[in-house]
Design a protein around this motif. Structure first.
Motif, PDB file in Angstrom:
ATOM      1  N   GLN A 169       0.823  -1.201   0.000  1.00 18.55           N
ATOM      2  CA  GLN A 169       0.000   0.000   0.000  1.00 18.55           C
ATOM      3  C   GLN A 169       0.860   1.255   0.000  1.00 18.55           C
ATOM      4  N   PHE A 170       1.888   1.258   0.825  1.00 19.50           N
ATOM      5  CA  PHE A 170       2.779   2.413   0.899  1.00 19.50           C
ATOM      6  C   PHE A 170       3.444   2.677  -0.445  1.00 19.50           C
ATOM      7  N   LEU A 171       3.974   1.628  -1.066  1.00 20.54           N
ATOM      8  CA  LEU A 171       4.674   1.813  -2.336  1.00 20.54           C
ATOM      9  C   LEU A 171       3.751   2.336  -3.416  1.00 20.54           C
ATOM     10  N   LYS A 172       2.534   1.815  -3.481  1.00 25.32           N
ATOM     11  CA  LYS A 172       1.585   2.285  -4.497  1.00 25.32           C
ATOM     12  C   LYS A 172       1.153   3.725  -4.233  1.00 25.32           C
ATOM     13  N   LEU A 173       0.849   4.029  -2.969  1.00 27.53           N
ATOM     14  CA  LEU A 173       0.424   5.393  -2.636  1.00 27.53           C
ATOM     15  C   LEU A 173       1.556   6.390  -2.839  1.00 27.53           C
ATOM     16  N   MET A 174       2.767   6.025  -2.453  1.00 26.72           N
ATOM     17  CA  MET A 174       3.877   6.960  -2.585  1.00 26.72           C
ATOM     18  C   MET A 174       4.265   7.179  -4.033  1.00 26.72           C
ATOM     19  N   GLN A 175       4.121   6.165  -4.856  1.00 26.55           N
ATOM     20  CA  GLN A 175       4.388   6.346  -6.282  1.00 26.55           C
ATOM     21  C   GLN A 175       3.423   7.381  -6.862  1.00 26.55           C
ATOM     22  N   ALA A 176       2.121   7.228  -6.571  1.00 25.24           N
ATOM     23  CA  ALA A 176       1.135   8.192  -7.052  1.00 25.24           C
ATOM     24  C   ALA A 176       1.387   9.579  -6.459  1.00 25.24           C
ATOM     25  N   HIS A 177       1.756   9.613  -5.186  1.00 22.50           N
ATOM     26  CA  HIS A 177       2.020  10.877  -4.503  1.00 22.50           C
ATOM     27  C   HIS A 177       3.189  11.604  -5.148  1.00 22.50           C
ATOM     28  N   HIS A 178       4.258  10.880  -5.441  1.00 21.99           N
ATOM     29  CA  HIS A 178       5.425  11.492  -6.079  1.00 21.99           C
ATOM     30  C   HIS A 178       5.107  11.960  -7.497  1.00 21.99           C
ATOM     31  N   TYR A 179       4.333  11.184  -8.236  1.00 23.82           N
ATOM     32  CA  TYR A 179       3.950  11.642  -9.575  1.00 23.82           C
ATOM     33  C   TYR A 179       3.242  12.990  -9.487  1.00 23.82           C
ATOM     34  N   GLY A 180       2.361  13.126  -8.489  1.00 21.78           N
ATOM     35  CA  GLY A 180       1.672  14.399  -8.309  1.00 21.78           C
ATOM     36  C   GLY A 180       2.621  15.511  -7.915  1.00 21.78           C
ATOM     37  N   GLY A 181       3.555  15.221  -6.996  1.00 19.74           N
ATOM     38  CA  GLY A 181       4.519  16.226  -6.580  1.00 19.74           C
ATOM     39  C   GLY A 181       5.431  16.652  -7.720  1.00 19.74           C
ATOM     40  N   ILE A 182       5.845  15.704  -8.538  1.00 21.11           N
ATOM     41  CA  ILE A 182       6.686  16.022  -9.697  1.00 21.11           C
ATOM     42  C   ILE A 182       5.930  16.932 -10.662  1.00 21.11           C
ATOM     43  N   ALA A 183       4.649  16.627 -10.895  1.00 26.69           N
ATOM     44  CA  ALA A 183       3.848  17.464 -11.793  1.00 26.69           C
ATOM     45  C   ALA A 183       3.745  18.891 -11.256  1.00 26.69           C
TER      46      ALA A 183
END
Length: 226
Positions: A169-183
């Protein structure tokens, strides 16, 4: 898990740690630069005359970082895979450091830390709610949601799920979170390419891109295809 994949993961974690230290050094250089250049102002001074876009970015990125720090701390518990815990700790430390920089700049400019009109500065997501931020029944929750944010239920689950499920769960959520932060950071640098805020945002893009690459490897090792 095979020995080669474990070795690769360890190499990636080490490389990411070195990259994180480089980002810290770069940010410290921004803050210490006035010691070496007479006309730069006092140590830790904020960029002169922050634009509305820069202020909005700093305010919203503070909130975005707060959630990443919370996720990193929630996964840092006994029974969780060491590599996942290390990644969570590294993200929490990096983003707390950046939060200190951003909040300091906002205070020096007499700007509030919370954005009264969240995400209005960002053109990429300013008019459309991020699908990941939809409500429990799939409806959009608003026109100004920050991209990549986890829901309260998803955050709560990190602290209660069994270790293996929490790791996934952490890895999936953090991947999405980082994609948003990068954008968000890329939008800032596209609209305001010069100055300390742009340099900080560029550092975020570099660090979070490396972290998402590592997360992708870790997800693939677990048979989860993002």
């Amino acid at each position: 898990m095979t020995a080669p994949s474990t070795h690769l993961r360890h190499r990636l974690v080490l490389g990411l740690a070195i990259s994180t230290l480089a980002v810290f050094a770069a940010i410290a250089g921004f803050l210490l630069r006035p010691l070496m250049i007479d006309d730069a102002g006092p140590v830790g001074s904020a960029p002169p005359s922050l634009s509305a876009v820069e202020v909005g970015f700093l305010q919203d990125m503070l909130g975005h970082h707060q959630q990443a720090v919370a996720m990193g701390k929630l996964i840092d518990r006994p029974g969780v895979d060491d590599a996942v815990r290390t990644l969570g700790r590294q993200i929490a430390v990096t983003q707390q450091f950046e939060m200190g920089t951003m909040s300091g700049w906002l205070r020096m400019q007499d700007e509030p830390l919370a954005n009264p009109t969240p995400m209005n500065w960002m053109t990429r997501y300013g008019a459309v709610a991020e699908p990941h931020a939809a409500g429990q029944h799939g409806e959009a929750t608003g026109a100004h949601e920050m991209p990549g944010m986890a829901t309260p239920d998803e955050l709560a689950a990190l602290g209660t799920l069994p270790a293996r499920a929490a790791e996934d769960q952490f890895l999936k959520l953090m991947q999405a979170h980082h994609y948003g932060g990068i954008a968000m950071a890329q939008d800032l640098t596209a609209r305001s390419p010069n100055g300390l805020v742009a340099q900080l945002a560029a550092g975020m893009v570099s660090t979070q891109s490396k972290e998402t690459a590592l997360i992708g490897v870790m997800l693939n090792e677990r048979g989860i295809h993002s």
